[in-house]
Design a protein around this motif. Structure first.
Motif, short mmCIF file in Angstrom:
data_model
loop_
_atom_site.label_atom_id
_atom_site.label_comp_id
_atom_site.label_asym_id
_atom_site.label_seq_id
_atom_site.Cartn_x
_atom_site.Cartn_y
_atom_site.Cartn_z
N ALA A 169 -117.65 23.80 11.19
CA ALA A 169 -118.19 24.73 10.30
C ALA A 169 -118.70 24.44 8.91
O ALA A 169 -119.43 24.90 8.18
CB ALA A 169 -117.78 26.14 10.40
N ALA A 170 -117.86 23.13 8.64
CA ALA A 170 -118.13 22.71 7.15
C ALA A 170 -119.39 21.75 7.16
O ALA A 170 -119.62 21.03 8.20
CB ALA A 170 -116.94 21.87 6.88
N PRO A 171 -120.11 21.74 6.03
CA PRO A 171 -121.21 20.79 6.04
C PRO A 171 -120.75 19.72 5.35
O PRO A 171 -119.84 19.32 5.14
CB PRO A 171 -122.07 21.72 4.63
CG PRO A 171 -121.12 22.29 3.79
CD PRO A 171 -119.87 22.68 4.85
N PRO A 172 -121.64 18.67 5.83
CA PRO A 172 -121.34 17.13 5.07
C PRO A 172 -121.34 17.26 3.64
O PRO A 172 -121.90 18.19 2.96
CB PRO A 172 -122.49 16.47 5.75
CG PRO A 172 -123.24 17.11 6.67
CD PRO A 172 -122.95 18.57 6.60
N LEU A 173 -120.70 16.28 3.23
CA LEU A 173 -120.28 16.19 1.60
C LEU A 173 -121.08 14.87 1.06
O LEU A 173 -120.95 13.70 1.59
CB LEU A 173 -119.06 16.08 1.42
CG LEU A 173 -118.37 16.25 -0.11
CD1 LEU A 173 -118.45 17.54 -0.39
CD2 LEU A 173 -117.00 16.13 0.17
N LEU A 174 -121.67 14.99 0.05
CA LEU A 174 -122.45 13.76 -0.57
C LEU A 174 -121.86 13.91 -2.14
O LEU A 174 -122.07 14.69 -2.77
CB LEU A 174 -123.85 13.76 -0.79
CG LEU A 174 -124.52 12.87 -1.60
CD1 LEU A 174 -123.84 11.38 -0.76
CD2 LEU A 174 -125.98 12.94 -1.58
#
Length: 243
Positions: A169-174
């Motif tokens: 459920a976690a979004p990608p990280l930049l």
């Protein structure tokens, strides 16, 4: 529509100026119908885009569904860029979101706004909170600024733990470095240890944004820091394509 939260666990890392500059890049260089949603009760992004955060107390009521959130959207002086301003009522938002029957409110509002915009960028308040949980589950990408300093590594590790807890459920990280100054040994050491991470240089022009109430791309488009934010926006778009 794709949604991006500019988020940090700690304050003082240039989160809001990054949000404003990225939103302007999306709207102008990218030509996207862009909304900058100011969810920070300090309303700094609202002020930077020449709105008056002290004149309204409607944001919390709109988030609660008492009135249409879309009715609060304002145009800005920049083509394709709209603002959903913050106000002082957001100081009570955490209590509202903590109620068991209020889960998913950010996701629902993003879905309602989606037909009007191609990109929605959220300037979120710093820190671990119920709102942060909502954002993690709602947005397509987290963009996280860090200053090249030891505390940043600790904050990044804590954030990674939070996202691991969410699993799929976690979004990608930049991640990117902000306010980087190669004249400082500690900054230079950390920058060199992450050569693939984009770095936004420290610059007086960023401080001038407050006086001018405008993004860097509007008054210093050829400056190194403005070009760096344009590169960062390109990296955001690439990350969205992969997500």
């Amino acid at each position: 529509m794709r949604s991006i939260a500019i988020f940090s666990l700690k304050g003082g890392v240039g989160k809001t100026t990054a949000a404003v500059n990225l939103a302007h890049a999306a709207a102008t260089a990218g030509g996207r119908r862009t909304l900058l949603w100011d969810l920070d009760s300090q309303a700094a992004a609202t002020l930077l885009l020449r709105s008056q955060p002290g004149l309204r107390t409607k944001a919390r009521a709109a988030l609660a569904g008492d009135q249409p959130l879309a009715a609060l959207v304002e145009p800005t002086q920049f083509a394709n860029l709209s603002l959903l301003p913050a106000d002082r009522s957001l100081r009570r938002l955490e209590g509202d979101l903590a109620r068991a029957d209020r889960g998913g409110v950010i996701r629902r509002h993003l879905k309602a706004l989606a037909p009007r915009f191609d990109r929605i960028l959220i300037d979120s308040p710093p820190g671990r909170s119920t709102l942060a949980d909502e954002l993690f589950r709602a947005v397509d990408l987290l963009v996280v600024p860090s200053i090249p300093a030891p505390l940043s590594a600790a904050a990044e590790a804590a954030l990674a733990d939070e996202l691991d807890r969410l699993g799929k459920a976690a979004p990608p990280l930049l991640l990117f470095w902000n306010m980087a100054d190669r004249r400082r040994l500690l900054h230079r050491t950390l920058l060199d240890s992450h050569p693939d991470r984009l770095a936004i240089p420290s610059a007086a022009a960023v401080e001038a944004m407050t006086a001018r109430q405008a993004p860097l791309g509007a008054f210093a488009p050829q400056s190194p820091v403005a070009r760096s934010f344009a590169q960062l926006w390109s990296a955001v778009e690439m990350a969205l394509l992969k997500s």
